[in-house]
Enzyme design. Structure first.
Site, PDB file in Angstrom:
ATOM      1  N   ASP A  76       0.826  -1.203   0.000  1.00 11.32           N
ATOM      2  CA  ASP A  76       0.000   0.000   0.000  1.00 11.32           C
ATOM      3  C   ASP A  76       0.863   1.257   0.000  1.00 11.32           C
ATOM      4  O   ASP A  76       0.669   2.166  -0.786  1.00 11.32           O
ATOM      5  CB  ASP A  76      -0.963   0.008   1.201  1.00 11.32           C
ATOM      6  CG  ASP A  76      -0.277  -0.305   2.529  1.00 11.32           C
ATOM      7  OD1 ASP A  76       0.952  -0.529   2.555  1.00 11.32           O
ATOM      8  OD2 ASP A  76      -0.982  -0.329   3.561  1.00 11.32           O
ATOM      9  N   ASP A  90       7.042   3.876   3.441  1.00  8.30           N
ATOM     10  CA  ASP A  90       7.293   5.008   4.336  1.00  8.30           C
ATOM     11  C   ASP A  90       8.801   5.072   4.578  1.00  8.30           C
ATOM     12  O   ASP A  90       9.539   5.661   3.794  1.00  8.30           O
ATOM     13  CB  ASP A  90       6.471   4.760   5.606  1.00  8.30           C
ATOM     14  CG  ASP A  90       6.540   5.875   6.609  1.00  8.30           C
ATOM     15  OD1 ASP A  90       7.033   6.960   6.277  1.00  8.30           O
ATOM     16  OD2 ASP A  90       6.090   5.682   7.756  1.00  8.30           O
ATOM     17  N   LYS A 134       6.391   7.861   0.542  1.00  2.00           N
ATOM     18  CA  LYS A 134       6.726   9.060   1.315  1.00  2.00           C
ATOM     19  C   LYS A 134       8.232   9.288   1.204  1.00  2.00           C
ATOM     20  O   LYS A 134       8.997   8.781   2.037  1.00  2.00           O
ATOM     21  CB  LYS A 134       6.338   8.854   2.787  1.00  2.00           C
ATOM     22  CG  LYS A 134       4.847   8.763   3.041  1.00  2.00           C
ATOM     23  CD  LYS A 134       4.583   8.548   4.526  1.00  2.00           C
ATOM     24  CE  LYS A 134       3.125   8.649   4.857  1.00  2.00           C
ATOM     25  NZ  LYS A 134       2.846   8.284   6.278  1.00  2.00           N
ATOM     26  N   PHE A 157       0.287  11.189   8.121  1.00  3.87           N
ATOM     27  CA  PHE A 157      -0.407   9.904   8.180  1.00  3.87           C
ATOM     28  C   PHE A 157      -1.650   9.926   7.292  1.00  3.87           C
ATOM     29  O   PHE A 157      -2.416  10.881   7.303  1.00  3.87           O
ATOM     30  CB  PHE A 157      -0.799   9.608   9.629  1.00  3.87           C
ATOM     31  CG  PHE A 157      -1.237   8.201   9.854  1.00  3.87           C
ATOM     32  CD1 PHE A 157      -0.311   7.199  10.053  1.00  3.87           C
ATOM     33  CD2 PHE A 157      -2.595   7.873   9.866  1.00  3.87           C
ATOM     34  CE1 PHE A 157      -0.712   5.886  10.259  1.00  3.87           C
ATOM     35  CE2 PHE A 157      -3.009   6.563  10.072  1.00  3.87           C
ATOM     36  CZ  PHE A 157      -2.056   5.573  10.271  1.00  3.87           C
ATOM     37  N   VAL A 158      -1.846   8.862   6.531  1.00  2.00           N
ATOM     38  CA  VAL A 158      -3.017   8.773   5.648  1.00  2.00           C
ATOM     39  C   VAL A 158      -3.848   7.516   5.930  1.00  2.00           C
ATOM     40  O   VAL A 158      -3.327   6.520   6.440  1.00  2.00           O
ATOM     41  CB  VAL A 158      -2.607   8.786   4.155  1.00  2.00           C
ATOM     42  CG1 VAL A 158      -1.985  10.127   3.758  1.00  2.00           C
ATOM     43  CG2 VAL A 158      -1.643   7.648   3.819  1.00  2.00           C
ATOM     44  N   ASP A 195      -5.456   1.870   7.137  1.00  2.00           N
ATOM     45  CA  ASP A 195      -6.246   2.036   8.351  1.00  2.00           C
ATOM     46  C   ASP A 195      -5.652   3.033   9.323  1.00  2.00           C
ATOM     47  O   ASP A 195      -4.470   3.357   9.270  1.00  2.00           O
ATOM     48  CB  ASP A 195      -6.348   0.700   9.086  1.00  2.00           C
ATOM     49  CG  ASP A 195      -5.022   0.328   9.757  1.00  2.00           C
ATOM     50  OD1 ASP A 195      -3.995   0.300   9.053  1.00  2.00           O
ATOM     51  OD2 ASP A 195      -5.001   0.107  10.984  1.00  2.00           O
TER      52      ASP A 195
END
Ligand code: 5GP
Ligand code: MG
Length: 184
Positions: free
Chosen positions: A109, A112, A140, A161-162, A168
């Site tokens: 997904d 980071d 990111k 944060f997404v 989630d």
């Protein structure tokens, strides 16, 4: 009111606002699939979907592939119901999955720090994968400390944060159709 299409959502104590619309996501997923279809035209990749967050992205991406992929799921996580990175959990993959000699496409997904991706690449390498590439919907760049950049990136986003489209916050918000970012 349909909770899955709102411009702002509240999950527990946090407010998130819409950042990437579903239509923009799907357009980009199609572009990624087009690229992957070209790159794997002569190969039948083993696609490893990283649970839980990648399940919706993977479903949309895979239905746009025409390269006859074999699909498997893998569970690994570095976030536990929180917004800070924690210890990496162990990889868990069915014993019937043979990585040796395969062209592996890891579907994540979000990348980071890159820790999860590097861990999976190292695992795939010792397992004898023939080639290893990674597709992520979100990246990111400001947090990234890994060695290998993702080969297929949907969107580069800031470090905030997404949630949504599979991602989630404390196991909530995965069903949201758009991607939302922490407000304020
Ligand atoms: P990394 O190992 O690259 O630091 O982190 C990758 C994992 O952290 C992702 O697969 C995802 O589960 C989680 N993660 C990183 N950033 C976010 C975020 O903004 N929102 C959510 N929901 N998960 C994130
Ligand atoms: Mg993940």
């Amino acid at each position: 009111m349909d909770f899955t299409v709102m411009n702002e959502v509240k999950i527990n104590d946090k407010v998130f606002r819409k950042m990437i619309d579903e239509s923009a996501i799907l357009q980009r997923v199609q572009e990624m699939a087009d690229r992957i279809n070209l790159d794997y035209a002569q190969k039948s990749p083993l696609v490893l979907i990283v649970l839980n967050g990648a399940f919706i992205f993977a479903a949309d991406l895979l239905r746009r592939l025409n390269v006859g992929p074999e699909i498997q799921f893998i569970k690994i996580s570095s976030y536990r119901n929180a917004m800070v990175a924690g210890e990496l959990e162990e990889v868990s993959l069915g014993k019937e999955v043979i990585i040796e000699g395969r062209d592996l496409l890891i579907v994540e997904d979000i990348i980071d720090t890159g820790t999860t991706g590097e861990y999976l690449r190292a695992y795939a390498k010792v397992s004898g994968a023939c080639s290893i590439r990674l597709a992520c919907l979100l990246f990111k760049p400001d947090n990234f400390t890994g060695k290998h950049l993702p080969e297929y990136i949907g969107f580069e986003i800031p470090s905030d944060f997404v949630v949504g489209y599979g991602l989630d916050y404390a196991q909530k918000g995965r069903e949201l159709r758009h991607i939302y970012t922490l407000a304020g």
